[in-house]
Design a protein around this motif. Sequence first.
Motif, mmCIF file in Angstrom:
data_model
loop_
_atom_site.group_PDB
_atom_site.id
_atom_site.type_symbol
_atom_site.label_atom_id
_atom_site.label_comp_id
_atom_site.label_asym_id
_atom_site.label_seq_id
_atom_site.Cartn_x
_atom_site.Cartn_y
_atom_site.Cartn_z
ATOM 1 N N UNK A 156 43.351 112.071 9.713
ATOM 2 C CA UNK A 156 44.569 111.294 9.490
ATOM 3 C C UNK A 156 44.321 109.837 9.853
ATOM 4 N N UNK A 157 45.191 108.982 9.388
ATOM 5 C CA UNK A 157 45.241 107.635 9.910
ATOM 6 C C UNK A 157 46.698 107.317 10.205
ATOM 7 N N UNK A 158 46.994 107.168 11.466
ATOM 8 C CA UNK A 158 48.377 106.925 11.892
ATOM 9 C C UNK A 158 48.480 105.447 12.264
ATOM 10 N N UNK A 159 49.493 104.754 11.773
ATOM 11 C CA UNK A 159 49.615 103.318 12.098
ATOM 12 C C UNK A 159 49.651 103.106 13.606
ATOM 13 N N UNK A 160 49.071 102.012 14.050
ATOM 14 C CA UNK A 160 49.055 101.789 15.503
ATOM 15 C C UNK A 160 50.185 100.898 15.977
ATOM 16 N N UNK A 161 50.690 100.048 15.099
ATOM 17 C CA UNK A 161 51.700 99.107 15.573
ATOM 18 C C UNK A 161 52.914 99.800 16.195
ATOM 19 N N UNK A 162 53.397 100.903 15.597
ATOM 20 C CA UNK A 162 54.576 101.526 16.193
ATOM 21 C C UNK A 162 54.385 101.989 17.627
ATOM 22 N N UNK A 163 53.148 102.153 18.086
ATOM 23 C CA UNK A 163 53.018 102.542 19.491
ATOM 24 C C UNK A 163 51.967 101.730 20.230
ATOM 25 N N UNK A 164 51.915 100.453 19.914
ATOM 26 C CA UNK A 164 50.994 99.590 20.653
ATOM 27 C C UNK A 164 51.211 99.743 22.154
ATOM 28 N N UNK A 175 55.200 109.295 18.486
ATOM 29 C CA UNK A 175 55.033 109.049 17.055
ATOM 30 C C UNK A 175 54.450 110.282 16.373
ATOM 31 N N UNK A 210 39.914 108.555 13.884
ATOM 32 C CA UNK A 210 39.010 107.546 14.431
ATOM 33 C C UNK A 210 39.846 106.296 14.525
ATOM 34 N N UNK A 225 42.014 103.114 17.180
ATOM 35 C CA UNK A 225 42.006 102.097 18.221
ATOM 36 C C UNK A 225 43.056 102.479 19.249
ATOM 37 N N UNK A 243 58.661 103.576 11.677
ATOM 38 C CA UNK A 243 59.172 102.248 11.311
ATOM 39 C C UNK A 243 59.047 102.080 9.807
ATOM 40 N N UNK A 289 48.534 108.121 6.772
ATOM 41 C CA UNK A 289 47.666 108.632 5.715
ATOM 42 C C UNK A 289 47.306 110.065 6.085
ATOM 43 N N UNK A 341 59.670 94.064 16.288
ATOM 44 C CA UNK A 341 60.130 94.047 17.666
ATOM 45 C C UNK A 341 60.797 92.726 18.036
ATOM 46 N N UNK A 390 51.181 97.862 7.606
ATOM 47 C CA UNK A 390 49.888 98.011 8.285
ATOM 48 C C UNK A 390 48.982 98.743 7.312
#
Lengths: 494, 494
Positions: free
Chosen positions: A73-81, A103, A125, A127, B40, B46, B89, B143
């Motif tokens: 998967x690729x989950x967006x990171x901004x929503x849980x920075x 999330x 994989x 950040x 969000x 993905x 935010x 993103x």
Amino acid sequence: MLKSILGISPPRVEVNKEDDFDTWYEQVVVKGEMIDHCCLPGYFILKPVAYGMWEKVRSWLADHLQPLELQSFSVPILPYLGDRAQAPYAVSGSSSFPNAESVIYPYCRKWIKSHRDLPLQMNQWCIRFQHEQNPQPLLRNCEYLLQEVRSAHITKDSARQEAAQILELYSLLYRDLLAIPVVKGYKNAAYLQDTDISTGVVIAYIPATNQCIEGAKCHEFGQTLSKAYEITVRDPSATAEPAALLHVWQNCWRISIRALGVMVATHSDNHGLVLPPRIAETQVAIVTAQASSTDEQLILDTETDRLVSRLSSAGIRVKVDDLEGYSLGWRFNEWIVSGTPLFIVLGPNEVTNQVVTIRRRDLLHAEGKVEAAIPELHTIIPTTLANIQEELYRNALAKFQADQTRIADNWDDFIKSLYRDKLVCLAPHCRQRSCELYIEGMGSDGTDQALGSHIRCLCVPLEQPGATEECTTPCINPTCKYSALKWAMFGYAY
Amino acid sequence: MLKSILGISPPRVEVNKEDDFDTWYEQVVVKGEMIDHCCLPGYFILKPVAYGMWEKVRSWLADHLQPLELQSFSVPILPYLGDRAQAPYAVSGSSSFPNAESVIYPYCRKWIKSHRDLPLQMNQWCIRFQHEQNPQPLLRNCEYLLQEVRSAHITKDSARQEAAQILELYSLLYRDLLAIPVVKGYKNAAYLQDTDISTGVVIAYIPATNQCIEGAKCHEFGQTLSKAYEITVRDPSATAEPAALLHVWQNCWRISIRALGVMVATHSDNHGLVLPPRIAETQVAIVTAQASSTDEQLILDTETDRLVSRLSSAGIRVKVDDLEGYSLGWRFNEWIVSGTPLFIVLGPNEVTNQVVTIRRRDLLHAEGKVEAAIPELHTIIPTTLANIQEELYRNALAKFQADQTRIADNWDDFIKSLYRDKLVCLAPHCRQRSCELYIEGMGSDGTDQALGSHIRCLCVPLEQPGATEECTTPCINPTCKYSALKWAMFGYAY
């Protein structure tokens, strides 16, 4: 000479590992071209050398994880920075940021429609961010790369089995690719109250600082998360309709680029990086010497090409250094600082005699130089590289096991080994949280405050030193009234 | 029947592409299991289907870029998340965030020590953020994932050559992997004043909306950035000492997951995803029918295993669907919605007769069904997959070129084709910015405001329709006093 024109002096590590580990480490990773500092403290650029190693970790894992058929998967990171990531910018009100769990797990609930979807093993994989008071490249990045798998299972057994398999795999990665011995175990008593939850870890050891460090981990959450997020499936073995709802069993396992930092800290020396051949981007450098005529140059080039092609065919990652205008010594130094396992000088003399000197990075002095016939290099070099890989591992293992680990069965030995000799100790332990805290707090109890505060119960190793499963002696702590349940590992924690 | 127990109805796309493209597109990517919405707006998860495709793009590029010997970096993203990324935010004072350029180019300066370091081609597989008023999965993510290379060259020629090579490569990726025709060209007049700077693009076309879209790009910055960041090397051909300083020539090229969105929008239909076989994770699904006895089941399983192993040996990505408790129709539907290029029913009858029906996803009705002997499948299937890939490309190309593109050499034709017939137009153009703006603003000039505002000069194609290099007619715009320099491409821009 370009050297004098450019005024570039060769990169050298200026501090000894044993004198000032932090400065030494910093210089080794920067001068070895692994990382560069970024514009904010704690943020580091991975340069091609380090990024290439991380890709090797990635493809090693991809190969070894293939039988599991993970889903990527690729989950967006901004929503849980997360609020900690925002710290450099002093953002207000950031405590309301969602975290990774809040999330991802609602989706986990959505994607698990029936027991057929289990086990679900969501691979990423990605950040992550964390706050670091004392950042250190690779080991303590504020922003770092990692592999993270969040899994869900229908039974506790299935989840436990996965956790054991993954600890074994991470431990194999450390040994096989990074030439680092690790101890597999479980975190001790912190979670003992709720027996569903436990954390498996692989513990590595940094000899220069006598510190142990978590190299990778697997959290077993039991049904805690599935109850919190209502992740259930219908019982497939039920006979009544509708079948009962079962809460799934969840794990989360992860390994980060910290693994590369542990590798640097373990193997590198006062001259710079020392890289295990399997992880090194360049395994062999061919440093060509200056020819004195065009004819000689032509012969040298032909010989170089032939050698490169034969080594490449043998699966060796080889690079030619034909840099002009720098002395051989200057060029050797660059290969030394960057940790390339082997380098060879090839000049007109070597071509005429068909003999070269192979220099090993791990043994810089006389014992690391071997004369070898050019026609035999494609068999000698793979063997030598395998030896280097093996010896780096053996040396690290010897330091950890024989020199730095004590099995202590009485309190005096234990305290002396831990505090005076700064060793890692295996001691019989009751697994009570209160007792663990007592031992971890010994420093503040009069023995040695500064050091004591870093003593931790690192794990309960899977491989126990005793022959029996259960430990039969009393707990190591004389103030403790319980019997020991297991041998636990104590030491300075990174 | 599990189906009734679970109460799950098969996923179906409920809107037609031609009726409501946006809703159709959204349903196709969600029901086809490519993406899921995140917490969000504008942020999308993905799922394995889409992430697997992105990995195929990644490995296709890695293979094709290998001769360039790119250097791979990982640069932290937090230092330049940028103010737009913070928008959800509502962070204050965010305009002082550094951007990607101001983080990366100072390092570029540091890493380029001499002309020997050139060309420097810094590759990154990374995340970027952008503000999107009307987010659309894959096409307009806030993103998104992308490949980005920042390069530096010693001469303008070397930089230009790279740009041309990269446009060709990106265009090949679209054709070869995604079965999408693109037009290679350069952005027109916006940068004409400063001739060092230009932007190469590959333009794709979405037939359902008559819109063109930038599929990838290569910015040529000339020496603008090297002058701003003082990135220089000593002239290697200089004879005087010290040699003169040369400012390097820089490019930046990038392709993002938008490519997958363009692919979905181009090929998919009212039943769901249609995937070109080369990008599809599963190329062939074997849907096994229920056996009526244990013996029959055993024979069926054996035949299935044999078929899977023969197809896998032929390099086909195959999956067995032996889901119990769902009707064949329900299972077919899942393979249709998820766009798998071919599926086969295998049941006791098929095993007895050694004949199966192959169903093509791109031709759902009678013409897509082919009877084939089981022993021949390992040769028939690869050919069929190649045909599907080829036909998807041919259909898309036909729509773009023949049906949707006009060569207009007079104003009336041009306006009629653009505004009334909504075609893409190639027209002789003076390359003046003011003239380009005049044409782009035609909508507000009385013709059709709503549509006109999306008309853009898309590019000046590398392949010009005329035989000569320079175009000889006057500019298409009758109010323009200049001669045309090139044929330019106009149309609705996404």
